[in-house]
Design a protein around this motif. Structure first.
Motif, PDB file in Angstrom:
ATOM      1  N   HIS A 400      44.513  32.191  21.530  1.00  8.85           N
ATOM      2  CA  HIS A 400      43.940  31.012  22.184  1.00  8.85           C
ATOM      3  C   HIS A 400      45.024  30.133  22.807  1.00  8.85           C
ATOM      4  CE1 HIS A 400      41.328  27.630  23.019  1.00  8.85           C
ATOM      5  NE2 HIS A 400      42.188  26.839  22.371  1.00  8.85           N
ATOM      6  N   ARG A 401      46.117  29.918  22.096  1.00  9.09           N
ATOM      7  CA  ARG A 401      47.169  29.034  22.601  1.00  9.09           C
ATOM      8  C   ARG A 401      47.819  29.619  23.858  1.00  9.09           C
ATOM      9  NH1 ARG A 401      52.659  28.095  21.618  1.00  9.09           N
ATOM     10  NH2 ARG A 401      53.268  25.896  21.770  1.00  9.09           N
ATOM     11  N   LEU A 402      48.069  30.905  23.849  1.00  8.95           N
ATOM     12  CA  LEU A 402      48.650  31.546  25.025  1.00  8.95           C
ATOM     13  C   LEU A 402      47.665  31.548  26.185  1.00  8.95           C
ATOM     14  CD1 LEU A 402      50.463  34.629  23.462  1.00  8.95           C
ATOM     15  CD2 LEU A 402      51.452  32.454  24.158  1.00  8.95           C
ATOM     16  N   ARG A 403      46.389  31.740  25.866  1.00  2.91           N
ATOM     17  CA  ARG A 403      45.368  31.762  26.912  1.00  2.91           C
ATOM     18  C   ARG A 403      45.279  30.411  27.611  1.00  2.91           C
ATOM     19  NH1 ARG A 403      41.571  33.670  23.980  1.00  2.91           N
ATOM     20  NH2 ARG A 403      40.408  31.769  23.527  1.00  2.91           N
ATOM     21  N   HIS A 404      45.565  29.355  26.879  1.00  5.05           N
ATOM     22  CA  HIS A 404      45.475  28.016  27.456  1.00  5.05           C
ATOM     23  C   HIS A 404      46.707  27.680  28.292  1.00  5.05           C
ATOM     24  CE1 HIS A 404      44.502  23.795  27.901  1.00  5.05           C
ATOM     25  NE2 HIS A 404      45.716  23.475  27.434  1.00  5.05           N
ATOM     26  N   HIS A 405      47.903  28.061  27.807  1.00  3.19           N
ATOM     27  CA  HIS A 405      49.133  27.623  28.458  1.00  3.19           C
ATOM     28  C   HIS A 405      49.587  28.551  29.579  1.00  3.19           C
ATOM     29  CE1 HIS A 405      49.939  24.145  25.965  1.00  3.19           C
ATOM     30  NE2 HIS A 405      49.700  24.867  24.876  1.00  3.19           N
ATOM     31  N   LEU A 406      49.413  29.851  29.418  1.00  3.28           N
ATOM     32  CA  LEU A 406      49.908  30.781  30.431  1.00  3.28           C
ATOM     33  C   LEU A 406      48.892  30.937  31.571  1.00  3.28           C
ATOM     34  CD1 LEU A 406      51.457  33.672  28.316  1.00  3.28           C
ATOM     35  CD2 LEU A 406      52.659  31.878  29.562  1.00  3.28           C
ATOM     36  N   PRO A 407      49.375  30.958  32.810  1.00  2.00           N
ATOM     37  CA  PRO A 407      48.453  31.141  33.949  1.00  2.00           C
ATOM     38  C   PRO A 407      48.118  32.606  34.181  1.00  2.00           C
ATOM     39  CG  PRO A 407      50.663  30.782  34.754  1.00  2.00           C
ATOM     40  CD  PRO A 407      50.749  30.670  33.259  1.00  2.00           C
ATOM     41  N   HIS A 408      47.849  33.339  33.084  1.00  2.00           N
ATOM     42  CA  HIS A 408      47.587  34.764  33.230  1.00  2.00           C
ATOM     43  C   HIS A 408      46.301  35.025  33.989  1.00  2.00           C
ATOM     44  CE1 HIS A 408      45.268  33.664  29.666  1.00  2.00           C
ATOM     45  NE2 HIS A 408      44.524  34.723  29.892  1.00  2.00           N
ATOM     46  N   LEU A 409      45.301  34.142  33.840  1.00  2.00           N
ATOM     47  CA  LEU A 409      44.042  34.328  34.569  1.00  2.00           C
ATOM     48  C   LEU A 409      44.270  34.191  36.064  1.00  2.00           C
ATOM     49  CD1 LEU A 409      40.963  34.633  34.699  1.00  2.00           C
ATOM     50  CD2 LEU A 409      40.782  32.157  34.379  1.00  2.00           C
ATOM     51  N   ALA A 410      44.992  33.144  36.472  1.00  2.00           N
ATOM     52  CA  ALA A 410      45.249  32.914  37.900  1.00  2.00           C
ATOM     53  C   ALA A 410      46.085  34.045  38.487  1.00  2.00           C
ATOM     54  CB  ALA A 410      45.950  31.571  38.089  1.00  2.00           C
ATOM     55  N   GLY A 411      47.180  34.408  37.810  1.00  2.00           N
ATOM     56  CA  GLY A 411      48.037  35.470  38.323  1.00  2.00           C
ATOM     57  C   GLY A 411      47.347  36.811  38.346  1.00  2.00           C
ATOM     58  N   GLY A 412      46.616  37.131  37.263  1.00  2.00           N
ATOM     59  CA  GLY A 412      45.918  38.415  37.199  1.00  2.00           C
ATOM     60  C   GLY A 412      44.829  38.531  38.239  1.00  2.00           C
ATOM     61  N   LEU A 413      44.115  37.431  38.505  1.00  2.00           N
ATOM     62  CA  LEU A 413      43.056  37.452  39.517  1.00  2.00           C
ATOM     63  C   LEU A 413      43.646  37.711  40.900  1.00  2.00           C
ATOM     64  CD1 LEU A 413      40.094  37.052  40.270  1.00  2.00           C
ATOM     65  CD2 LEU A 413      40.509  34.583  40.366  1.00  2.00           C
ATOM     66  N   CYS A 414      44.752  37.043  41.216  1.00  2.00           N
ATOM     67  CA  CYS A 414      45.395  37.245  42.520  1.00  2.00           C
ATOM     68  C   CYS A 414      45.924  38.674  42.654  1.00  2.00           C
ATOM     69  CB  CYS A 414      46.527  36.242  42.710  1.00  2.00           C
ATOM     70  SG  CYS A 414      45.976  34.536  42.936  1.00  2.00           S
ATOM     71  N   LEU A 415      46.505  39.215  41.580  1.00  2.00           N
ATOM     72  CA  LEU A 415      46.996  40.584  41.631  1.00  2.00           C
ATOM     73  C   LEU A 415      45.850  41.566  41.851  1.00  2.00           C
ATOM     74  CD1 LEU A 415      49.232  42.675  41.333  1.00  2.00           C
ATOM     75  CD2 LEU A 415      48.948  42.550  38.851  1.00  2.00           C
ATOM     76  N   ALA A 416      44.724  41.333  41.185  1.00  2.00           N
ATOM     77  CA  ALA A 416      43.569  42.216  41.355  1.00  2.00           C
ATOM     78  C   ALA A 416      43.036  42.153  42.783  1.00  2.00           C
ATOM     79  CB  ALA A 416      42.472  41.826  40.359  1.00  2.00           C
ATOM     80  N   LEU A 417      42.977  40.962  43.363  1.00  2.00           N
ATOM     81  CA  LEU A 417      42.497  40.824  44.747  1.00  2.00           C
ATOM     82  C   LEU A 417      43.452  41.500  45.725  1.00  2.00           C
ATOM     83  CD1 LEU A 417      41.206  37.128  44.735  1.00  2.00           C
ATOM     84  CD2 LEU A 417      39.828  39.211  44.973  1.00  2.00           C
ATOM     85  N   ALA A 418      44.764  41.372  45.482  1.00  2.00           N
ATOM     86  CA  ALA A 418      45.736  42.022  46.359  1.00  2.00           C
ATOM     87  C   ALA A 418      45.592  43.539  46.291  1.00  2.00           C
ATOM     88  CB  ALA A 418      47.146  41.593  45.977  1.00  2.00           C
ATOM     89  N   LEU A 419      45.406  44.089  45.098  1.00  2.00           N
ATOM     90  CA  LEU A 419      45.202  45.531  44.954  1.00  2.00           C
ATOM     91  C   LEU A 419      43.909  45.977  45.632  1.00  2.00           C
ATOM     92  CD1 LEU A 419      46.356  45.988  41.251  1.00  2.00           C
ATOM     93  CD2 LEU A 419      47.461  46.973  43.273  1.00  2.00           C
ATOM     94  N   LEU A 420      42.882  45.130  45.573  1.00  2.00           N
ATOM     95  CA  LEU A 420      41.625  45.449  46.252  1.00  2.00           C
ATOM     96  C   LEU A 420      41.834  45.545  47.758  1.00  2.00           C
ATOM     97  CD1 LEU A 420      38.516  45.798  46.259  1.00  2.00           C
ATOM     98  CD2 LEU A 420      38.340  43.303  46.399  1.00  2.00           C
ATOM     99  N   LEU A 421      42.607  44.631  48.311  1.00  2.00           N
ATOM    100  CA  LEU A 421      42.860  44.657  49.756  1.00  2.00           C
ATOM    101  C   LEU A 421      43.642  45.895  50.167  1.00  2.00           C
ATOM    102  CD1 LEU A 421      43.701  40.891  50.353  1.00  2.00           C
ATOM    103  CD2 LEU A 421      41.744  42.140  51.286  1.00  2.00           C
ATOM    104  N   VAL A 422      44.476  46.420  49.269  1.00  2.61           N
ATOM    105  CA  VAL A 422      45.257  47.605  49.592  1.00  2.61           C
ATOM    106  C   VAL A 422      44.416  48.869  49.443  1.00  2.61           C
ATOM    107  CG1 VAL A 422      47.239  49.019  48.928  1.00  2.61           C
ATOM    108  CG2 VAL A 422      47.447  46.524  48.958  1.00  2.61           C
ATOM    109  N   PHE A 423      43.810  49.060  48.279  1.00  2.00           N
ATOM    110  CA  PHE A 423      43.132  50.327  47.995  1.00  2.00           C
ATOM    111  C   PHE A 423      41.627  50.288  48.286  1.00  2.00           C
ATOM    112  CE2 PHE A 423      46.912  50.328  45.234  1.00  2.00           C
ATOM    113  CZ  PHE A 423      47.527  51.458  45.753  1.00  2.00           C
ATOM    114  N   GLY A 424      41.079  49.086  48.526  1.00  2.00           N
ATOM    115  CA  GLY A 424      39.687  48.993  48.942  1.00  2.00           C
ATOM    116  C   GLY A 424      39.554  48.582  50.387  1.00  2.00           C
TER     117      GLY A 424
END
Length: 814
Positions: A400-424
């Motif tokens: 929970h503490r890491l989920r709150h402090h680290l921007p893993h959701l923001a970074g992971g979402l952007c990485l997923a969208l970038a991969l979608l633009l490449v392979f989709g």
């Protein structure tokens, strides 16, 4: 340098020897292999090329073995005594020592930027070197490039394409004075800026120097980074990579600071500068920044969200204003350029997943590829980056503490969208979006590279907090070694060719002759030769052929990249060059020694209309002939204006024209070419008389025909050309109309005898003006539009406000 007694000396010594060995490999060994194929489909193909063409020495293998032994020794020091982790822990204890380590590591890992030789001119390099060369020459002559008479038939200088990198080249070249060295320095500066920016971003977002160091090295070492910039020749992207982390960094600083306005303005300038570097990539950078910022704001506590949202909106508004200097006029004036028909790059091959996920340094992949998979439209990002990101995210989502402090959701979402633009990329809903198809699929790998590096830092930060008790995880030594082992070998590159390399068909003696001819007349400071050099491209890449000529001869050329400049390039110059090419390749000479090109009146007339004194008549089998048109002139006069629509801006279908000529008898080829290429018919119908600088008529769209019935002639008394200005003194025999060999543009001011007039535009996109009899003084000079002037003023205000507020915040904090 004296080290404290507790610092481990053995790893420092081995690391120093390793760095020296890598530089020795770069400068003593790799230049001998620069002629090997840049892209191969398998290690077997690479090995065959190595055996066939390379002069392999046993000392080369010995040096490679020595480097591998050094790496093994460093690993042994860590296994036996934790010496690497101890050294890294001491370095990471201070900000200054961490940045010093990062700087030294970056200098070693990017050593290929200063390899021997010069740029290889492949891919987009030739076009970008033309723009860089024009900017360097203009700034050296103390002119800020807004217009250029060095390429094209006079054109706005990159007012419809990113210019920031090219201005940087011009400024650096003022100090350096050697064009190719300047290119290397500016590319390296962009890469170093990207590393430092990524370090600050990941360190701020993760609150960890170790995570910042790892993310920065991942960004620096990712092979696609260097492939896209150096091997594919997309030089402006070096600065784009360098600027991309900074808006995200300033946004992260916004979240942790009470004094926020200067950070919002700094982020706005950084985000807006991305559009000034490359407007297409700049749009997508803004898109991903919005996704990242939105995801981060969703996780903010409510009591602080309002203030942060206001400052984030200020950042977006400032970025839109700062980038509008380029993007607003570019959009509003697009119909007067090649951008009017849109930009669609979906015809370019997509990167295969093997190119992205199978280890490769472009010279050879770890696993054999098919010919379709082996294209360079894609490159290795680094599997270690994805593995570390996924492992860290798996931990962060459960904590929970890491989920709150680290921007893993923001970074992971952007990485997923970038991969979608490449392979989709080929998905119907994405192909329906013009903003998607304006770039090809491979270009979105830039954002995959960026967010993969950031997510590597985020994932490693989660792993670090999970295993804080272990020094190897606390310093992230294991992830660092994994990334270096994965991506470090890809830095063994020789991206430049030796100075004797000539990718064109032009003989050196002819280039030397042309350069000498351009220097025979005494020119004032900043003045250019008052005539142009034309070539038929033959089978060469169009931008490569023309850029090489311009850089080697220092003579202006009417040819250039036509999409981002005025329509005269795609409606007149490029089709006329193709016309010459067909003449050269499909018509026999009269006596066997002279080219057929100048024996055709259309060719002579067209050269006159372009003020081209020289023509390099290029034939792949017969060689290159230098032809001279002594009557070259910047003006043609006529008594008659006749209506004719603008020449069509249509793609030239080479095969269709060739098939049409093959079906006709030889004596009908000239007439058929005139019908297939409307520019030839227009030139014939003008009936140019070069010796008198006159024609029977000048064609202008949407006008009632005018004919004075007089047959004037013009004598050019003086013609002087600078980067952004031209002056013509001419003696006119009778009142008439004149067509100048300069492209029409609303931003070009035309004066006759000091009096500003409103010119007309010819059917080919050139300037048409009325002239009275007698001696006339004509001047052409560019001016910035009112909109651009106002937006430039806004940019200066934003920069001044950001600097003032930053100084005030620093004063308060001190």
């Amino acid at each position: 340098m004296h080290l404290p007694a507790h610092w481990p000396r053995a790893p420092l010594v081995l690391l120093s020897i390793l760095a020296a060995s890598l530089y020795a490999l770069q400068y003593a060994v790799l230049p001998r292999y620069d002629h090997l194929p840049l892209v191969t489909a398998s290690f077997f193909d690479f090995r065959m090329a190595l055996v066939t063409w390379a002069d392999w020495h046993w000392a080369d293998a010995l040096l490679l073995f020595f480097i591998a032994a050094l790496c093994a020794a460093l690993l042994a020091l860590e296994i036996c005594g934790h010496q690497l982790s101890r050294l890294l822990e001491l370095v990471l204890a201070g900000e200054r020592s961490t940045r010093l380590l990062l700087a030294l590591t970056t200098l070693v890992s990017t050593r290929y930027y200063f390899a021997s030789g010069e740029s290889h001119w492949a891919g987009d390099a030739s076009a970008h070197m033309a723009y860089a060369y024009a900017a360097a020459r203009a700034i050296a002559d103390f002119e800020w490039p807004l217009w250029t008479n060095l390429m094209g038939v006079g054109t706005p200088y990159l007012q419809y394409y990113g210019f920031l990198y090219f201005y940087l080249v011009g400024l650096v070249d003022l100090i350096v004075g050697d064009f190719f060295t300047t290119i290397k320095i500016t590319l390296a500066l962009g890469h170093w800026l990207s590393v430092f920016g990524m370090y600050l971003l990941a360190r701020t977002a993760c609150r960890s120097r170790a995570a910042g160091l790892l993310a920065a090295l991942a960004y620096a070492l990712s092979f696609w980074h260097v492939q896209q910039v150096l091997h594919m020749g997309r030089y402006p992207l070096s600065l784009f990579y360098g600027l991309l982390p900074w808006p995200f960094y300033f946004f992260e600083r916004l979240r942790a600071s009470r004094q926020r306005t200067h950070l919002a303005l700094a982020g706005a300038i950084a985000l807006g500068a991305l559009a000034l570097t490359h407007p297409g990539y700049g749009f997508w950078a803004t898109f991903f920044f919005a996704i990242y910022a939105g995801a981060r704001l969703l996780l903010e506590p409510r009591w602080r969200t309002r203030s942060l949202i206001i400052n984030t909106l200020l950042l977006f508004a400032g970025a839109a204003l700062f980038g509008a200097y380029l993007t607003a006029p570019m959009w509003l004036e697009r119909m007067s350029t090649g951008l009017g028909r849109g930009v669609v790059l979906s015809g370019v091959a997509d990167p295969s997943w093997k190119r992205v996920f199978i280890w490769s340094n472009l010279r050879f992949p770890a696993w054999p590829l098919s010919l379709e998979e082996a294209t360079w439209y894609g490159g290795y990002i680094g599997n270690s980056l994805f593995l570390l990101a996924l492992a860290g995210f798996a931990i962060a989502t459960r904590h929970h503490r890491l989920r709150h402090h680290l921007p893993h959701l923001a970074g992971g979402l952007c990485l997923a969208l970038a991969l979608l633009l490449v392979f989709g990329y080929r998905l119907p809903f994405l192909q329906a979006l013009p903003v998607v198809t304006a770039l090809n699929a491979g270009r979105y790998l830039l954002f995959v590279c960026f967010f993969a590096a950031l997510c590597t830092g985020l994932g490693a930060a989660a792993l670090r907090r999970w295993r804080l008790s272990s020094a190897r995880w606390r310093t992230l030594l294991i992830p660092l070694l994994l990334v270096c082992a994965d991506l470090g070998p890809t830095t063994i590159q020789q991206p430049f060719t030796q100075a004797s390399y000539d990718p064109t068909l032009y003989p050196k003696d002819q280039l030397d002759e042309l350069r000498a001819a351009g220097q025979t007349h005494a020119l004032a400071a900043g003045e250019l030769p008052n005539y142009r050099l034309l070539t038929n491209v033959a089978d060469m890449h169009v931008f490569l052929a023309t850029t090489w000529l311009m850089c080697r001869t220092a003579l202006p050329t009417p040819q250039a990249d036509h999409r981002y400049i005025l329509p005269s390039m795609s409606t007149f110059v490029r089709p006329f060059e193709r016309y010459i090419n067909y003449i050269v390749h499909h018509f026999d000479t009269v006596d066997g020694s002279e080219s057929a090109a100048l024996q055709v009146k259309t060719t002579r007339a067209g050269m006159h209309l372009l003020n081209a004194r020289y023509l390099l008549d290029t034939h792949k089998e017969k060689g290159v002939i230098l032809l001279t048109h002594e009557a070259a002139s910047p003006i043609v006069v006529a008594s008659s204006l006749e209506a004719r629509p603008f020449l069509p801006d249509v793609p030239i279908h080479e095969e269709r024209i060739t098939r049409a000529l093959q079906r006709l008898p030889a004596d009908q080829h000239l007439d058929a070419l005139a019908q297939l290429l409307p520019v030839a018919q227009l030139i014939d119908d003008m009936e140019v008389e070069a010796e008198y600088n006159r024609s029977a008529r000048i064609f202008v769209p949407e006008i009632q025909s005018i004919d004075t019935g007089i047959h004037p002639h013009a004598t050019v008394l003086s013609h002087r050309v600078w980067h952004q200005r031209a002056e013509i003194d001419v003696e006119i025999s009778a009142s008439c109309y004149a067509r100048l060999a300069y492209a029409y543009s609303p931003t070009l001011v035309v004066r006759i005898g000091g009096q500003e007039i409103q010119p007309q535009q010819s059917s080919g996109g050139f300037i048409v003006i009325p002239l009275n009899s007698g001696r006339q003084h004509i001047t052409l000079e560019t001016r910035m539009s009112g909109l651009r002037s106002a937006l430039l003023g806004v940019n200066f205000l934003l920069i001044t406000a950001a600097l003032g507020l930053a100084w005030r915040a620093r004063k308060k904090s001190s």
